[in-house]
Design an enzyme around this catalytic site. Sequence first.
Site, PDB file in Angstrom:
ATOM      1  N   GLU A  79       0.849  -1.189   0.000  1.00 46.54           N
ATOM      2  CA  GLU A  79       0.000   0.000   0.000  1.00 46.54           C
ATOM      3  C   GLU A  79       0.889   1.246   0.000  1.00 46.54           C
ATOM      4  O   GLU A  79       0.471   2.325   0.392  1.00 46.54           O
ATOM      5  CB  GLU A  79      -0.969  -0.001   1.182  1.00 46.54           C
ATOM      6  CG  GLU A  79      -0.336  -0.194   2.537  1.00 46.54           C
ATOM      7  CD  GLU A  79      -1.355  -0.315   3.649  1.00 46.54           C
ATOM      8  OE1 GLU A  79      -2.151   0.608   3.826  1.00 46.54           O
ATOM      9  OE2 GLU A  79      -1.354  -1.354   4.340  1.00 46.54           O
ATOM     10  N   CYS A 111      -3.365  -3.897   4.589  1.00 46.01           N
ATOM     11  CA  CYS A 111      -2.417  -4.912   5.098  1.00 46.01           C
ATOM     12  C   CYS A 111      -2.810  -6.330   4.714  1.00 46.01           C
ATOM     13  O   CYS A 111      -2.160  -7.289   5.137  1.00 46.01           O
ATOM     14  CB  CYS A 111      -2.299  -4.789   6.608  1.00 46.01           C
ATOM     15  SG  CYS A 111      -1.794  -3.162   7.123  1.00 46.01           S
ATOM     16  N   HIS A 233      -1.854 -10.320  12.550  1.00 48.86           N
ATOM     17  CA  HIS A 233      -1.373  -9.100  11.903  1.00 48.86           C
ATOM     18  C   HIS A 233      -0.974  -8.144  13.030  1.00 48.86           C
ATOM     19  O   HIS A 233      -1.804  -7.837  13.894  1.00 48.86           O
ATOM     20  CB  HIS A 233      -2.503  -8.514  11.044  1.00 48.86           C
ATOM     21  CG  HIS A 233      -2.245  -7.120  10.590  1.00 48.86           C
ATOM     22  ND1 HIS A 233      -1.087  -6.762   9.939  1.00 48.86           N
ATOM     23  CD2 HIS A 233      -2.990  -5.975  10.695  1.00 48.86           C
ATOM     24  CE1 HIS A 233      -1.130  -5.471   9.662  1.00 48.86           C
ATOM     25  NE2 HIS A 233      -2.268  -4.967  10.108  1.00 48.86           N
TER      26      HIS A 233
HETATM   27  N1  CAA Z   1       2.009   3.124  30.699  1.00 55.11           N
HETATM   28  C1  CAA Z   1       1.525   1.989  30.149  1.00 55.11           C
HETATM   29  N2  CAA Z   1       0.498   1.980  29.255  1.00 55.11           N
HETATM   30  C2  CAA Z   1      -0.040   3.171  28.899  1.00 55.11           C
HETATM   31  C3  CAA Z   1       0.427   4.373  29.456  1.00 55.11           C
HETATM   32  C4  CAA Z   1       1.497   4.316  30.385  1.00 55.11           C
HETATM   33  N3  CAA Z   1       2.011   5.421  30.942  1.00 55.11           N
HETATM   34  N4  CAA Z   1      -0.301   5.377  28.925  1.00 55.11           N
HETATM   35  C5  CAA Z   1      -1.193   4.834  28.079  1.00 55.11           C
HETATM   36  N5  CAA Z   1      -1.026   3.493  28.055  1.00 55.11           N
HETATM   37  C6  CAA Z   1      -1.772   2.509  27.268  1.00 55.11           C
HETATM   38  C7  CAA Z   1      -3.241   2.790  27.189  1.00 55.11           C
HETATM   39  O1  CAA Z   1      -3.914   2.294  28.324  1.00 55.11           O
HETATM   40  C8  CAA Z   1      -3.605   2.063  25.907  1.00 55.11           C
HETATM   41  O2  CAA Z   1      -3.710   0.688  26.173  1.00 55.11           O
HETATM   42  P1  CAA Z   1      -4.980  -0.129  25.581  1.00 55.11           P
HETATM   43  O3  CAA Z   1      -4.939   0.039  24.088  1.00 55.11           O
HETATM   44  O4  CAA Z   1      -4.724  -1.518  26.036  1.00 55.11           O
HETATM   45  O5  CAA Z   1      -6.186   0.494  26.179  1.00 55.11           O
HETATM   46  C9  CAA Z   1      -2.361   2.246  25.030  1.00 55.11           C
HETATM   47  O6  CAA Z   1      -1.313   2.633  25.921  1.00 55.11           O
HETATM   48  C10 CAA Z   1      -2.512   3.341  23.993  1.00 55.11           C
HETATM   49  O7  CAA Z   1      -2.984   4.463  24.624  1.00 55.11           O
HETATM   50  P2  CAA Z   1      -4.054   5.410  23.932  1.00 55.11           P
HETATM   51  O8  CAA Z   1      -5.175   4.568  23.377  1.00 55.11           O
HETATM   52  O9  CAA Z   1      -4.389   6.509  24.860  1.00 55.11           O
HETATM   53  O10 CAA Z   1      -3.130   5.934  22.746  1.00 55.11           O
HETATM   54  P3  CAA Z   1      -3.398   6.888  21.558  1.00 55.11           P
HETATM   55  O11 CAA Z   1      -4.601   7.718  21.750  1.00 55.11           O
HETATM   56  O12 CAA Z   1      -2.111   7.587  21.339  1.00 55.11           O
HETATM   57  O13 CAA Z   1      -3.714   5.906  20.320  1.00 55.11           O
HETATM   58  C11 CAA Z   1      -3.278   4.302  18.606  1.00 55.11           C
HETATM   59  C12 CAA Z   1      -3.017   4.713  20.073  1.00 55.11           C
HETATM   60  C13 CAA Z   1      -4.771   4.268  18.359  1.00 55.11           C
HETATM   61  C14 CAA Z   1      -2.694   2.950  18.330  1.00 55.11           C
HETATM   62  C15 CAA Z   1      -2.574   5.341  17.704  1.00 55.11           C
HETATM   63  O14 CAA Z   1      -1.195   5.171  17.844  1.00 55.11           O
HETATM   64  C16 CAA Z   1      -2.928   5.230  16.240  1.00 55.11           C
HETATM   65  O15 CAA Z   1      -3.883   5.838  15.792  1.00 55.11           O
HETATM   66  N6  CAA Z   1      -2.134   4.480  15.464  1.00 55.11           N
HETATM   67  C17 CAA Z   1      -2.295   4.383  14.036  1.00 55.11           C
HETATM   68  C18 CAA Z   1      -3.465   3.551  13.637  1.00 55.11           C
HETATM   69  C19 CAA Z   1      -3.204   2.135  13.710  1.00 55.11           C
HETATM   70  O16 CAA Z   1      -2.092   1.688  13.969  1.00 55.11           O
HETATM   71  N7  CAA Z   1      -4.255   1.417  13.447  1.00 55.11           N
HETATM   72  C20 CAA Z   1      -4.214   0.035  13.486  1.00 55.11           C
HETATM   73  C21 CAA Z   1      -3.563  -0.482  12.259  1.00 55.11           C
HETATM   74  S1  CAA Z   1      -4.636  -0.666  10.986  1.00 55.11           S
HETATM   75  C22 CAA Z   1      -3.642  -1.485   9.968  1.00 55.11           C
HETATM   76  O17 CAA Z   1      -3.101  -2.482  10.287  1.00 55.11           O
HETATM   77  C23 CAA Z   1      -3.368  -0.750   8.762  1.00 55.11           C
HETATM   78  C24 CAA Z   1      -3.774  -1.453   7.538  1.00 55.11           C
HETATM   79  O18 CAA Z   1      -4.474  -2.430   7.309  1.00 55.11           O
HETATM   80  C25 CAA Z   1      -3.232  -0.685   6.516  1.00 55.11           C
END
Ligand code: CAA
Length: 383
Positions: A79, A111, A233
């Site tokens: 992609e 993916c 994945h």
């Molecule tokens: N210590 C330990 N853990 C902590 C923490 C700390 N101090 N602070 C936060 N966390 C944990 C949270 O509890 C959370 O855990 P859970 O998911 O188990 O609840 C985790 O860290 C992430 O925290 P947030 O949800 O608050 O994080 P965020 O708002 O920054 O979002 C994300 C995380 C959604 C993954 C973001 O990074 C994102 O949007 N990523 C890109 C999208 C993505 O990767 N999508 C999935 C892939 S889709 C795919 O695969 C693509 C395809 O087909 C092309």
Amino acid sequence: MDIGIDKIGFYVPKDYIDIVELAKARDVDPDKFTIGIGQDKQAVPKPYQDAVTLAASSADSILSAEDKKDLGLLIVGTESSVDESKSTAAFLMDLLDLPEDIRAFEIKQACFGATAGLMTAYDYISQNPDKKALVIATDIARYGIKTPGEVTQGAGSVAMIVSQNPRVLKLNHKSVYMTKNVGDFWRPTFSKTAFARGKYSNEIYVDFFQTLWDKYQAKYDATIDDFDTLLFHIPYTKMGTKALRTLDGKIDADKYAELTSHYQASIRFSRSVGNLYTGSLYLGLLSYLINGAKAGENLLMFSYGSGAVGELYSAEIQPTFAQGFDQANILKMLDDRQKMSIEAYEKMYQVEYENGTIVDPETVSEKFYLSEIKDNERLYKKA
Ligand code: CAA
């Protein structure tokens, strides 16, 4: 006839950033990135590397002269394609010195692309048992600097040769799949970086896994005890953990502990490479093969591509699996990488080659590279 993966190769760029340093630069608690997201390092490609050069590198690491002679099909799942018309596969014909009597093309479905390629290769070999197919997953995952997705970037490529009597993995031809029009992740043609509804994407991914596992059990009268290992994945390693956790409390505790320990072996490489998009499941496979697998194990593989397509299929590790990859070379490639500062990564991220660019070969340290953009055409060279 047994059909499956006979050889598997991997390529990762030579530079990486440290995820703790990234967290500090973004004023985030490092535990969020290392535990909450589950990453340690992120591969960073050079500006003269792209989906084509990454693909060439992983394929070149496994292709023998005999493989080239037997190839009838080349499929690239990506992609991160560099051209809206010409396929990544066509660019590879010269770089890999492939004979011209090959059907070569590219597949895009986020993916899921490499899995679509693998299943197509299975069908091809079942009709052409004396031929081989090359399936390559190649991607550069980019969300942009200082975005929530930045910690889930990465780059690299996995190449697989599919044949009869495979040495590594036999595909059992037992599979369930589903497709839904979902807005969880997209990258419009004008944009170099992806857009994602990250949390929604997690929900859909887990939903797809649960639906497909129910379907698989019903279709094949299967139970979890039929499998030694579940591979997911893993665009970032916490994502697979979320799907695995849906089984906690629903299956025997010892079985859950066994699956969790095998899952840990499967995410080792992803933790230190990052997101390979369509190669992520297959990097997990390679990590498991090197860090935990035993001959005869039954695997359940969950492929997911946003947008969204999911497929859950089973496979069996072959007694000769260790002959199908160069373990020492793969570990050396991972170990020999160099750490880049966050500042240098940010600077390199902004570099955008335009028409007229000529890359000085003296600055290139990789075998395959983009050498020039002339008349808006990308030209590649092998060092
Ligand atoms: N210590 C330990 N853990 C902590 C923490 C700390 N101090 N602070 C936060 N966390 C944990 C949270 O509890 C959370 O855990 P859970 O998911 O188990 O609840 C985790 O860290 C992430 O925290 P947030 O949800 O608050 O994080 P965020 O708002 O920054 O979002 C994300 C995380 C959604 C993954 C973001 O990074 C994102 O949007 N990523 C890109 C999208 C993505 O990767 N999508 C999935 C892939 S889709 C795919 O695969 C693509 C395809 O087909 C092309």
